[in-house]
Design an enzyme around this catalytic site. Structure first.
Site, PDB file in Angstrom:
ATOM      1  N   GLU A  33       0.840  -1.189   0.000  1.00  0.00           N
ATOM      2  CA  GLU A  33       0.000   0.000   0.000  1.00  0.00           C
ATOM      3  C   GLU A  33       0.880   1.245   0.000  1.00  0.00           C
ATOM      4  O   GLU A  33       2.083   1.178   0.274  1.00  0.00           O
ATOM      5  CB  GLU A  33      -0.916   0.015   1.226  1.00  0.00           C
ATOM      6  CG  GLU A  33      -0.177   0.137   2.547  1.00  0.00           C
ATOM      7  CD  GLU A  33      -1.090   0.036   3.755  1.00  0.00           C
ATOM      8  OE1 GLU A  33      -2.248  -0.356   3.572  1.00  0.00           O
ATOM      9  OE2 GLU A  33      -0.630   0.334   4.865  1.00  0.00           O
ATOM     10  N   GLU A  69      -6.313  -1.131   9.690  1.00  0.00           N
ATOM     11  CA  GLU A  69      -6.697  -2.491  10.039  1.00  0.00           C
ATOM     12  C   GLU A  69      -7.497  -2.459  11.334  1.00  0.00           C
ATOM     13  O   GLU A  69      -7.532  -1.454  12.042  1.00  0.00           O
ATOM     14  CB  GLU A  69      -5.467  -3.379  10.231  1.00  0.00           C
ATOM     15  CG  GLU A  69      -4.549  -2.895  11.343  1.00  0.00           C
ATOM     16  CD  GLU A  69      -3.312  -3.755  11.492  1.00  0.00           C
ATOM     17  OE1 GLU A  69      -3.438  -4.986  11.338  1.00  0.00           O
ATOM     18  OE2 GLU A  69      -2.235  -3.207  11.765  1.00  0.00           O
TER      19      GLU A  69
END
Length: 669
Positions: A200, A288
């Site tokens: 990412e 997350e």
């Protein structure tokens, strides 16, 4: 409510869970490996079950052994702590199948949020803002390079099943992507049994801020404010605080409400943490969700007054939350410092061995200050190479942030750890750092402020004066005790010497005593480099911590005897002090300086660890920056590179060997 629970973990988190269970009247069962036979959590629990060899893959990570221990002891529920099996959905499902309650979320939520790739897909579908990246399967390093080029550098390579900084690398170019991909995948496989990684965009100057959520089985979800976790090294958190000095009420509310929405979407039950990356403009992006208790949960407990472990147990027992969102109040400020068994002066490399002395500061409330220490060790305990190197989590609470920081500095100054290297000097220095104190943080803080690593700090003139006062007072107290020995052959005679010189490192500090008598407790006026100062202490020879006042300022410093002097550790400083007469000081200046041995033609093992691979052969020419060897210690792979162009003349170690610190791995021509 449960009558007996098993803690499927070790160390400080196992001890932490046992404390709450004991307060709730619940019996506890500990599990332990060969390496943890004499561990603190084993002693604290009501029962203990041996589950295998030292390696986690043969003990703490074997679900069948945990379930067998539950059946053997009659434990009704399992608290997994963090790490190990805490986010393994299959473990949770098997417990349910066996009629044992998992003190945590349901398998559905763990599967949806526990996997970093799947959680991002789920968050995207739910309309949650996420960091740009590639969530699909990455075939190999070449594929990773293509993906990274499409996203744009820098990128973050992360293990899908990862946590705690394992299997994570930042890459700024194609070469670093290839190397980082292989290292991240290797670490991920060895730590989590899953070598999948994703890539990412890495946001420059980011802050790591997370929201604590709490949910029950009846549809109630609340958020308990945020934690600032931006002080990180190698993607491993070092110091945390609650609340964040950066967030405003609007952003806090938006992040909290988004976290609650995400938790409701996966029918989350238990305590959990939604992690965000926040840029300089307070834009936040979902990273997350950790479907477990976080290491840094104590700071949230200190500012909310809510015991998260208790709430997890009550939710697992089917009870509804006893509080609504309007009941949540953030009171004061809390700081957490993670004490690790690592050498800050050697690039924070792991250190293992026995704790020959372990004396944490006293816990509890003193005035407006609260000190808390979560630990799983004791004096005489062994720091093993098999597990995480954490020694303790030291927390302080105060009404304001600066008061909490000051309290942390004092607590660290009084935290005595001997037998291994540790990061207390670095943590103490952090508490004094202007950027930290002002709250100007980012996840790059340590790399930016200490680009060449953390080096021993040199005291300024004011600090030298304080150190000289401590050293001279300790020396005079020692001398006073010697003079009073009952079997002394010759009694003391003559007046107390008025003029002294205290050598602090390479500096010489002149001190004149303005009082002619040593009193116990010590209380004396001194002129240090011409400035008058009163020194008061009740220190006694043998005490590891010197506490008192110098010039009216409260001081706590650690004192250790060394050859012909003292080592004093205070506020991140570590100096050798020698108390001399003026004549001895003159002669001392003439003494030659002993030079350290030349190790420039040797590759030394920087920490006790396992040789993963040797990347070169005897006779090979190596360019600066090329990999020489990889050594694994405490679940982290450390790449040892050439610092200049070299020719390998001899290799003394092989893959699979366990080496001690400073063992010679190879020699150069």
């Amino acid at each position: 409510m449960f009558k007996k629970i098993l803690i499927a973990n070790r160390g400080e988190i196992a001890c932490r869970v046992i404390k709450t269970a004991r307060r709730m009247g619940i019996l506890t069962v500990a599990v332990y490996s060969d390496a943890d036979r004499d561990a603190l959590h084993v002693e604290m629990a009501d029962e203990a079950v041996h589950i295998g060899p030292a390696a986690a893959s043969e003990s703490y990570l074997v679900a069948e052994k945990i379930i067998a221990a539950c059946k053997a002891t009659g434990a009704e529920a399992v608290h997994p702590g963090y790490g190990f099996l805490s986010e393994r959905a299959s473990f949770c499902a098997e417990l349910e199948k066996q009629g044992i309650v998992f003190i945590g979320p349901k398998p559905k939520a763990i599967m949806a949020m526990g996997d970093k790739i799947e959680s991002k897909k789920f968050a995207n579908a739910a309309g949650v803002s996420t960091v740009p990246g590639h969530l699909g399967v990455i075939e190999d390093a070449a594929h990773a390079e293509v993906i990274a080029g499409g996203i744009g550098y820098p990128v973050m390579i992360k293990a899908s099943a990862g946590g705690g900084g394992k299997g994570m690398r930042i890459a700024w170019n194609e070469v670093e992507v290839r190397d980082g991909f292989e290292r991240a995948r290797s670490e991920a496989k060895s730590s989590f049994g899953d070598d999948r990684v994703f890539i990412e965009k890495f946001i420059v100057e980011p802050r790591h801020i997370e929201i604590q959520v709490l949910a029950d089985a009846h549809g109630n979800v609340v958020y308990l404010g945020e934690r600032e976790c931006s002080i990180q090294r190698r993607n491993q958190k070092v110091a945390e605080e609650a609340p964040s000095p950066f967030l405003d009420e609007k952003t806090r509310k938006a992040m909290g409400e988004q976290s609650v929405a995400l938790a409701k979407a996966v029918d989350y039950q238990s305590a959990g943490t939604v992690e965000f990356i926040v840029d300089r403009d307070r834009n936040f992006y979902f990273l997350e969700m950790n479907t477990r208790l976080q290491v840094e949960h104590p700071v949230t407990e200190l500012v909310t007054g809510i015991d998260l472990v208790e709430q997890m147990i009550r939710v697992a027992a089917g009870e509804p939350l006893a509080l609504a969102q309007d009941d949540v109040r953030l009171d004061g400020w809390a700081i957490e410092s993670r004490l690790y068994a690592e050498d800050p002066y050697r690039n924070f490399l792991p250190s293992i061995g026995r704790l020959t002395r372990y004396r944490p500061p006293a816990e509890g409330r003193t005035g407006n200050i609260v000190v808390r220490n979560d630990t799983g060790v004791f004096e005489g305990a062994e720091i093993s190479m098999y597990y995480d190197p954490m020694i303790a989590k030291l927390c302080t609470w105060a009404p304001t942030r600066l008061e909490a920081i000051e309290a942390m500095g004092r607590a660290l100054d009084g935290f005595v750890v001997d037998g291994i290297e540790h990061n207390v000097p670095f943590l103490s220095a952090l508490m004094k750092h202007p950027r930290w104190r002002e709250g100007r943080l980012s996840t790059g803080f340590i790399a930016e402020e200490y680009p060449d690593g953390f080096a021993p700090m040199k005291p300024d003139s004011t600090e030298e004066a304080t150190l000289a006062a401590i050293a001279l007072s300790a020396s005079l107290i020692e001398a006073n005790r010697r003079e009073r020995f009952a079997d002394r052959l010759r009694a003391a005679s003559g007046a107390l010497r008025e003029h002294w010189v205290v050598k602090i490192g390479d500096s010489h500090v002149a001190v004149r005593l303005l009082d002619g008598l040593v009193t116990i407790p010590f209380d004396m006026e001194m002129a240090i480099e011409g400035e008058n100062s009163s020194v008061v202490t009740d220190w006694r020879p043998g005490d590891p911590v010197w506490s008192g006042t110098v010039g009216g300022r409260n001081i706590a410093a650690q004192i250790r005897p060394v050859l012909n002097g003292l080592r004093i550790d205070w506020q991140g400083l570590s100096v050798t002090a020698k108390v001399l007469s003026p004549r001895h000081a003159e002669l001392d200046r003439l003494m030659p300086v002993k030079l350290p041995p030349d190790t420039s033609k040797l590759l030394l093992c920087p920490m006790p660890g396992l040789v993963v691979s040797i990347a070169v052969a005897e006779g090979q020419e190596v360019k600066a920056g090329e990999t020489l060897a990889i050594v694994e210690a405490m679940k982290m792979e450390n790449v040892l590179r050439a610092d200049r162009d070299l020719v390998v003349s001899k290799i003394n170690a092989a893959a699979g060997e366990s080496l001690a610190v400073d063992a010679v791995i190879m020699e150069f021509a």
